[in-house]
Design a protein around this motif. Structure first.
Motif, PDB file in Angstrom:
ATOM      1  N   ALA A  38       0.837  -1.196   0.000  1.00 57.40           N
ATOM      2  CA  ALA A  38       0.000   0.000   0.000  1.00 57.40           C
ATOM      3  C   ALA A  38       0.866   1.238   0.000  1.00 57.40           C
ATOM      4  N   LEU A  39       0.409   2.247  -0.714  1.00 55.50           N
ATOM      5  CA  LEU A  39       1.076   3.546  -0.746  1.00 55.50           C
ATOM      6  C   LEU A  39       0.121   4.580  -0.174  1.00 55.50           C
ATOM      7  N   VAL A  40       0.592   5.301   0.834  1.00 58.45           N
ATOM      8  CA  VAL A  40      -0.185   6.389   1.424  1.00 58.45           C
ATOM      9  C   VAL A  40       0.574   7.685   1.151  1.00 58.45           C
ATOM     10  N   ILE A  41      -0.069   8.611   0.462  1.00 58.14           N
ATOM     11  CA  ILE A  41       0.566   9.885   0.141  1.00 58.14           C
ATOM     12  C   ILE A  41       0.226  10.887   1.234  1.00 58.14           C
ATOM     13  N   GLY A  42       1.242  11.545   1.745  1.00 60.89           N
ATOM     14  CA  GLY A  42       1.068  12.462   2.863  1.00 60.89           C
ATOM     15  C   GLY A  42       0.069  13.564   2.565  1.00 60.89           C
TER      16      GLY A  42
END
Length: 455
Positions: A38-42
């Motif tokens: 998973a990628l979570v963008i700030g």
């Protein structure tokens, strides 16, 4: 039970992948949906702004009765703690994961799922993460406020350095520093140095181009506030092997970000040459794009609702030129906008990159001309949808506020500021629209004087 678990995970992955959320992405290898990346963008307006934070999620056979195991991967090789609840060793402390003692009603339930977990993680990335540490949430003394600012400042620096710059340098082969992979003891990766599964490369590259102006602005602000070489302040809740140590080096970061930007532009321009080779080799992707182009042109010939010209540059199906004419009675009235659509021979795995070549003061257009527009994964293979989304992004007179799509900081600040600010935005936009026809005429004259075929 195991089959029901697989069905549930597969459905959740599909639902998230077909969505248009700019800030969260998930991927897995086809062979094993229980192991998800998973990628979570700030979030904007936080010290994590537009950083790329990756997590490994492992679902057990008892999911959704029990929560999955979540491990942070963006940790600077196990050396950097990005949040009081996200440890350097990868542990993520959340009550819904059972890794933190929360209030009644905050524990895990089978009604929750992958998206709620990622949104909970993203909520940790707040404007004041200092408050996430128990015992410090109500800290209001002058000393505490100073410490809060110091904590925010170093997180912002390391978000840029580690989650953005080093990630993109690795993707582009700029950095010679070897990767150091550290995983939790129960990690399923038997060899961290095997060929990596990197599902978010294109997503991060495109977003870097979108958010480049924001990164540059953040570094300029950092340079004014912190001398190069000044040490980070240690927080009272940071301990050995679970801290964020380092020094401010914004001058170095600014140079590296510029290099990344240049390399990405070089890569984008190189797609046209790679595409010509694909055409010569009669690869299926070139035939597909040629056919899509011809079909789209026919569609727009039959409509009077929109005035645009679409053609291939040098008959290359990997490089499209779109000339958009501003609609009457809109802010774009009278404008002529020259837009290039660059397509990769690896399309749709690599999505189009769009450059607005006519200078346009617009909240969706970066200072370098990169256009932020949205399509979902369900229709990302259809270039007609891309063309429609490109036009819609430029033409939107009354955009809904979404700071993730505001890639021009100056324009965005005016558009979403006071009533007087918005008037200034509209004046600047109209001025650039009025100048657009002169820009195109001057460009055509220049091309003709240089004996460059006009297309």
């Amino acid at each position: 039970m195991a089959n029901q678990s697989i069905i549930r995970i597969t459905r959740e992955l599909h639902d998230m992948q077909k969505g248009s959320d700019l800030s969260i992405a998930v991927a897995c290898k086809d062979s094993d949906v229980r192991h998800v990346r998973a990628l979570v963008i700030g979030p904007p307006d936080t010290p994590y702004e537009f950083g790329y934070f990756e997590f490994q999620i492992r679902f057990g056979k008892d999911y959704p009765t029990k929560p999955p195991t979540v491990t942070a991967m963006t940790t600077n090789g196990g050396r950097t703690r990005f949040n009081p609840n996200i440890y350097a060793g990868g542990k993520v402390c959340l009550s819904i994961l059972g890794t933190w003692r929360g209030e009644r009603g905050e524990e895990w339930s089978s009604a929750q799922g992958l998206e709620s977990i990622l949104l909970s993680i993203q909520s940790l990335m707040s404007g004041n993460p200092y408050e996430n540490e128990p015992g410090f949430e109500d800290a209001n003394s002058d000393g505490d406020k100073r410490a809060q600012k110091a904590y925010i400042d170093k997180i912002r620096h390391e978000t840029l350095r580690i989650s953005v710059i080093e990630r993109l340098e690795d993707y582009l082969g700029i950095s010679r520093r070897p990767k150091i992979a550290v995983y939790s003891a129960d990690s399923d990766y038997s060899n961290a140095f095997d060929a990596p599964f990197e599902p978010f490369i294109d997503k991060c590259k495109r977003r870097f181009l979108w958010y480049y102006d924001s990164y540059a602005l953040s570094m300029d602000n950092g340079l004014r506030m912190h001398k190069d070489g000044a040490h980070f302040e240690k927080m009272p809740f940071e301990g050995p092997s679970n801290s964020m140590d380092g020094t401010f080096m914004y001058s170095n970061l600014k140079s590296r970000v510029q290099t990344i930007h240049d390399k990405l532009n070089e890569e984008t321009l190189a797609w046209a040459g790679e595409g010509q080779v694909a055409v010569q080799q009669e690869k299926s992707i070139s035939v597909n794009l040629q056919r899509q182009f011809e079909q789209i042109v026919e569609v727009y010939k039959k409509t009077d609702a929109l005035s645009l010209d679409l053609e291939l540059v040098d008959k290359n199906p990997f490089l499209w030129q779109l000339i958009l004419y501003g609609r009457p009675m809109t802010h774009l009235d009278g404008g002529i906008f020259r837009i290039k659509i660059y397509l990769s021979p690896r399309y749709p795995a690599e999505q189009p990159r769009v450059k607005v070549e006519t200078p346009l003061f617009h909240h969706r257009v970066s200072s370098s001309g990169d256009l932020c527009y949205l399509v979902t994964s369900d229709n990302c293979e259809d270039m007609k949808i891309h063309v429609q989304a490109i036009v819609a992004a430029i033409e939107d007179d009354h955009p809904a506020y979404d700071p993730r799509t505001l890639v021009n900081p100056e324009a965005s600040k005016l558009l979403w500021g006071t009533a007087d600010d918005k008037k200034i935005y509209n004046r600047k936009l109209r001025r650039s629209v009025q100048d657009s026809a002169e820009y195109v005429d001057a460009l055509l004259d220049l091309m003709q004087s240089a004996n460059i075929p006009v297309r």
